[in-house]
Design an enzyme around this catalytic site. Structure first.
Site, PDB file in Angstrom:
ATOM      1  N   ASN A   1       0.949  -1.120   0.265  1.00 32.07           N
ATOM      2  CA  ASN A   1       0.488   0.119   0.030  1.00 32.07           C
ATOM      3  C   ASN A   1       0.414   1.263   0.144  1.00 32.07           C
ATOM      4  OD1 ASN A   1       1.150  -0.379   2.538  1.00 32.07           O
ATOM      5  ND2 ASN A   1      -1.075  -0.161   3.532  1.00 32.07           N
TER       6      ASN A   1
ATOM      7  N   ASN B   1       4.849   3.039   3.614  1.00 30.50           N
ATOM      8  CA  ASN B   1       6.411   3.087   4.000  1.00 30.50           C
ATOM      9  C   ASN B   1       7.123   2.667   2.873  1.00 30.50           C
ATOM     10  OD1 ASN B   1       7.847   3.805   6.082  1.00 30.50           O
ATOM     11  ND2 ASN B   1       9.350   1.590   6.395  1.00 30.50           N
TER      12      ASN B   1
ATOM     13  N   ASP C   1      -4.329  -3.122   0.516  1.00 28.64           N
ATOM     14  CA  ASP C   1      -3.595  -2.829   1.888  1.00 28.64           C
ATOM     15  C   ASP C   1      -4.231  -4.296   2.311  1.00 28.64           C
ATOM     16  OD1 ASP C   1      -4.118  -2.523   5.303  1.00 28.64           O
ATOM     17  OD2 ASP C   1      -4.909  -0.508   4.669  1.00 28.64           O
TER      18      ASP C   1
ATOM     19  N   SER D   1      11.369 -11.112  13.644  1.00 30.02           N
ATOM     20  CA  SER D   1      13.260 -10.567  14.505  1.00 30.02           C
ATOM     21  C   SER D   1      13.230 -11.498  15.660  1.00 30.02           C
ATOM     22  CB  SER D   1      12.373  -9.620  14.142  1.00 30.02           C
ATOM     23  OG  SER D   1      13.454  -8.529  14.941  1.00 30.02           O
TER      24      SER D   1
ATOM     25  N   TYR E   1       5.953  -3.438  18.928  1.00 27.90           N
ATOM     26  CA  TYR E   1       6.785  -4.015  18.226  1.00 27.90           C
ATOM     27  C   TYR E   1       7.007  -5.659  18.346  1.00 27.90           C
ATOM     28  CZ  TYR E   1      10.059  -5.332  14.313  1.00 27.90           C
ATOM     29  OH  TYR E   1      10.988  -5.843  13.472  1.00 27.90           O
TER      30      TYR E   1
ATOM     31  N   LYS F   1       5.108  -9.716  16.879  1.00 31.07           N
ATOM     32  CA  LYS F   1       6.177 -10.217  16.221  1.00 31.07           C
ATOM     33  C   LYS F   1       5.961 -12.029  16.996  1.00 31.07           C
ATOM     34  CE  LYS F   1       7.996  -7.852  13.007  1.00 31.07           C
ATOM     35  NZ  LYS F   1       7.199  -8.068  11.025  1.00 31.07           N
TER      36      LYS F   1
ATOM     37  N   LEU G   1      20.850   2.100  12.540  1.00 33.09           N
ATOM     38  CA  LEU G   1      22.663   2.952  12.945  1.00 33.09           C
ATOM     39  C   LEU G   1      23.111   3.262  11.034  1.00 33.09           C
ATOM     40  CD1 LEU G   1      25.443   3.272  14.509  1.00 33.09           C
ATOM     41  CD2 LEU G   1      25.927   0.607  14.183  1.00 33.09           C
TER      42      LEU G   1
END
Ligand SMILES: NC(=O)c1ccc[n+]([C@@H]2O[C@H](COP(=O)([O-])OP(=O)(O)OC[C@H]3O[C@@H](n4cnc5c(N)ncnc54)[C@H](O)[C@@H]3O)[C@@H](O)[C@H]2O)c1
Length: 343
Positions: A32, A35, A58, A130, A154, A158, A205
């Site tokens: 969508n 981002n 979406d 993750s 977040y 997950k 980073l």
């Protein structure tokens, strides 16, 4: 040979789309653009010399997803779509529970409904998890059987999705699910045409260091130099996004071949400190990366790196790129596209 990539226009999805095409699959990108940027599609076509199919929409829209699945009849789905900024998830937890958990439920339900029409096709899914599900690990390297925990919404999202997939596979053994726990993806495609394009201040980073090197930011804040690590700064397992993309191809081949579900770490098995990254980036870019030592950030762990042996055993996959290559490719992308896809 169609593979549907939800969030396929994003950072990891776009690199995986190329790797899949190179491996003989036919990737279909679903996004969508919440981002990401539609220009990614042009870049992907430029790199591979062939346009990619796009479904713009979406994942929360289950009836639409069912239509997409019926139209394309993919032999597998890779679920990248979701929100990923840890800090934002603390400020906006409902956004994360809605889009990440709600998105996964929507996709699984759509896949389940469509699979019921066609029992010969086993629903096959690769899920982007993750290393954050390991919370603050007691030791390193981290193996897949380490206890899981969460320190922010977040990571919590997950963890919940992983549990949902476990419950689904237990209830419906016909499902084939590969859960991939990524460590710290960095770098860019060697063409310099696609890469990580964070909105606003980078969370991670490497994009921050890249923006300092290109002159967009004055200096890097190094959060803590008194950790129990060789130079006192935090140590992470940075993995080249090209290696990660190859990991998805290997995961799909394993699911479509052997057909057994699995959960594996995708990391290099090596840790690098913040100052290692700064020095390697200075070397790759030929530019200085000024930094200041700042206080530790709440929730940061001292060191975190993977034991990638299980991925090698189950998928025949291992990371190949060095930190210098990660920095060189990140720099090619950043210097060629100082404002990302809006350049
Ligand atoms: N990049 C990392 O450091 C990292 C580390 C571990 C896990 N992950 C996970 O990997 C996945 C991909 O990460 P990424 O770095 O490529 O992120 P990304 O933001 O670049 O890509 C995600 C893509 O999903 C799309 N998207 C978001 N919500 C959507 C929705 N509801 N419907 C359709 N599309 C939607 C976005 O537009 C974007 O293109 C995410 O699930 C992320 O949590 C990323």
């Amino acid at each position: 040979m169609k593979i549907l990539l939800t969030g396929g226009a994003g950072y990891i999805g776009s690199h995986t789309a190329i790797a899949l095409r190179e491996a003989g699959f036919e990737p279909v990108v679903l996004d969508n653009f919440a981002n990401s940027h539609p220009v990614v599609m042009e870049r992907l076509a430029h790199i591979t010399g062939q346009p990619f199919q796009l479904e713009q929409g979406d994942v929360l829209d289950t009836p639409w997803l069912e239509g997409v699945l019926r139209r394309h009849r993919p032999i597998g789905v890779v679920h990248f779509a979701g929100d990923k900024a840890v800090g934002e998830s603390v400020a906006l937890p409902l956004k994360y529970f809605h889009n990440n958990i709600g998105g996964a439920v929507s996709l699984l339900r759509a896949m389940e409904t469509v699979a019921a029409d066609d029992p010969a096709v086993a629903p096959t899914l690769v899920f982007s998890s993750s290393a954050t599900v390991y919370g603050d690990p007691a030791t390193v390297p981290i193996t897949e059987d380490f206890p899981r925990s969460h320190t922010n919404p977040y990571g919590h999202s997950k963890l919940v999705i992983e549990d949902m997939l476990t419950a689904l596979c237990a209830a419906r053994p016909v499902w084939r699910v590969g859960t991939l726990r990524y460590f710290n993806p960095v770098g860019a495609h060697p063409s310099g045409l696609i890469g990580e394009d964070p909105a606003g201040i980078p969370n991670n980073l490497m994009p921050y260091v890249a923006q300092v090197a290109v002159g967009q930011r004055e200096h890097l804040n190094v959060y803590g130099n008194d950790y129990a690590t060789p130079d006192g700064t935090g140590v992470r397992d940075y993995i080249h996004v090209q290696d990660l993309a190859a990991g998805h191809v290997a995961a799909l081949k394993a699911l479509l071949g052997r057909g057994e579900s699995f959960t594996v770490n995708l990391g290099t098995g090596r840790g690098h400190s913040v100052l290692d990254v700064v020095r390697a980036f200075e070397q790759a870019s030929g530019r200085p990366v000024p930094y200041r030592i700042a206080p530790r950030r709440a929730g940061d762990v001292a060191q975190c790196w993977a034991d990638p042996a299980l991925a090698m055993r189950l998928l025949g996959w291992q990371a190949r790129h060095t930190l210098d290559e990660m920095c060189a490719d990140a720099w090619r992308w950043q210097s060629g596209n100082p404002n990302g896809y809006r350049s």
